[in-house]
Write a protein that holds these residues in place. Structure first.
Motif, mmCIF file in Angstrom:
data_model
loop_
_atom_site.group_PDB
_atom_site.id
_atom_site.type_symbol
_atom_site.label_atom_id
_atom_site.label_comp_id
_atom_site.label_asym_id
_atom_site.label_seq_id
_atom_site.Cartn_x
_atom_site.Cartn_y
_atom_site.Cartn_z
ATOM 1 N N ASN A 279 1.360 5.579 5.729
ATOM 2 C CA ASN A 279 -0.135 5.426 5.595
ATOM 3 C C ASN A 279 -0.360 4.284 6.540
ATOM 4 N N LEU A 301 -3.463 10.283 -1.069
ATOM 5 C CA LEU A 301 -2.001 10.219 -0.403
ATOM 6 C C LEU A 301 -1.485 11.785 -0.826
ATOM 7 N N GLU A 343 4.195 4.123 -0.708
ATOM 8 C CA GLU A 343 3.154 4.099 0.258
ATOM 9 C C GLU A 343 3.527 2.860 1.203
ATOM 10 N N ARG A 345 2.067 0.738 4.416
ATOM 11 C CA ARG A 345 0.890 0.397 5.046
ATOM 12 C C ARG A 345 1.131 -0.642 5.941
#
Length: 360
Positions: A279, A301, A343, A345
């Motif tokens: 992401n 997600l 995740e 980022r």
């Protein structure tokens, strides 16, 4: 529409005779035979599927690939809806009794799909990738009927377990996977279709026999992949602006065993150890961060992980998948409940994330 599947099949084949010896593919749990009137096509696919080709056996299903001009059936097809973020006409479909016709708008290839008839017809040699996808769709149907969930993810194995990675459109999951393959103990599982299911106390994962199709930007920035481009192509691509290069849709097949060595493809199911969702943002100035997340709290997600079965999927009851059918989110959440999900980022950093993910 009064036309029956066998009538369409006869039109697609048009009296052409098939070569006597089929190409046999030993997929995990299924033996598939490909028959064609084109020796050139069979030779190309024998090379492509080399790691799953077998010499003998009684096939569970047979696929016919008819090399011919693009069929002109003049039928009332309906456009198949594209996924969010995708534009333009790609394929159209028409449902017949117990069967479905799929027409590829750009190439003119036509496919007939049912439990009895599986036919690809048109300029197959020039569009062998679509024949490869059709073959893999037969295996994907078998997997999904056997309780596997379809994920839009790449994956590799290390130390007997699988590491998966998903991302939103253009997120770089294939590039990350290829960076991670530099570790000598890894093996390629899949580039774009990962299947998962709960099996007793563990979550199993498996891929399909399809080589990574990657964009030129991925090749240009990975020394391992450099032989895939000619000197002229490399010079042209290096002159392109970075943003334009990132968005360029010009796919190349990456032959894993040629590039990374023999035995670097995992063909058997293995336990799923972790899932990474990309992401990150290519225009971000933030440093890369990786955090474990709870998908039940972050269903945004989950959208990057779930994948539609597509127009070729026929349920066991004979019904075909519909383009706007909703995902069974609960099924994915249940299977992934005990799998660590992370995740990524911030800014894009393939080398750092590849190293960090392997250490996790």
């Amino acid at each position: 529409m009064n036309m029956m599947p066998q009538q369409v099949a006869d039109q697609l084949i048009g009296g052409r005779e098939f070569l006597e010896t089929p190409l046999l593919l030993g997929l995990d749990g299924q033996l598939l035979a490909l028959r064609s009137n084109s020796a050139e096509l069979l030779d190309k696919l024998r090379t492509y599927f080399a790691h799953v080709v077998v010499n003998s056996g009684e096939p569970d299903i047979t696929v016919l690939a008819v090399e011919r001009d693009a069929p002109q059936l003049d039928l009332p097809y309906e456009d198949w809806p594209r996924e969010p973020g995708k534009t333009g006409r790609k394929e159209a479909s028409l449902d017949l009794p117990g069967a479905r016709l799929i027409y590829k708008v750009r190439t003119g290839m036509t496919f007939l799909q049912s439990d009895e008839l599986r036919i690809a017809a048109g300029p197959c040699v020039d569009n062998d990738n679509q024949v490869i996808n059709f073959i893999n769709n037969q295996y994907m149907t078998w997997l999904q009927r056997d309780g596997w969930l379809n994920c839009h993810a790449a994956a590799l194995s290390i130390n007997g377990g699988a590491l998966a990675m998903a991302g939103f459109s253009g997120g770089g999951k294939s590039t990350l996977m290829l960076h991670m393959l530099e570790h000598p103990d890894t093996a390629f599982i899949t580039n774009d279709r990962l299947f998962i299911r709960q099996q007793e106390a563990k979550v199993e994962s498996c891929g399909i026999p399809k080589l990574p199709r990657i964009n030129p930007g991925t090749i240009l920035h990975n020394p391992r992949l450099a032989p895939m481009l000619s000197a002229e192509e490399k010079k042209r691509l290096q002159a392109m602006p970075r943003a334009e290069l990132w968005d360029l849709e010009q796919k190349y097949d990456a032959d894993i065993e040629t590039l990374y060595g023999a035995g670097r493809i995992e063909t058997k199911p293995c336990p799923l150890r972790a899932f990474m969702v990309l992401n990150w943002q290519r225009d971000s100035d933030e440093p890369l961060s990786v955090e474990r997340v709870d998908l039940r709290q972050r269903k945004d997600l989950l959208a990057a992980i779930m994948k539609s079965p597509g127009p070729f999927y026929q349920h066991a009851d004979g019904q075909f998948h519909q383009g706007r059918a909703p995902f069974d989110e609960q099924a994915y959440l249940s299977v992934l409940e005990n799998v660590p999900v992370y995740e990524a980022r911030g800014g894009i950093d393939f080398d750092t994330l590849a190293e960090r993910y392997l250490k996790l």
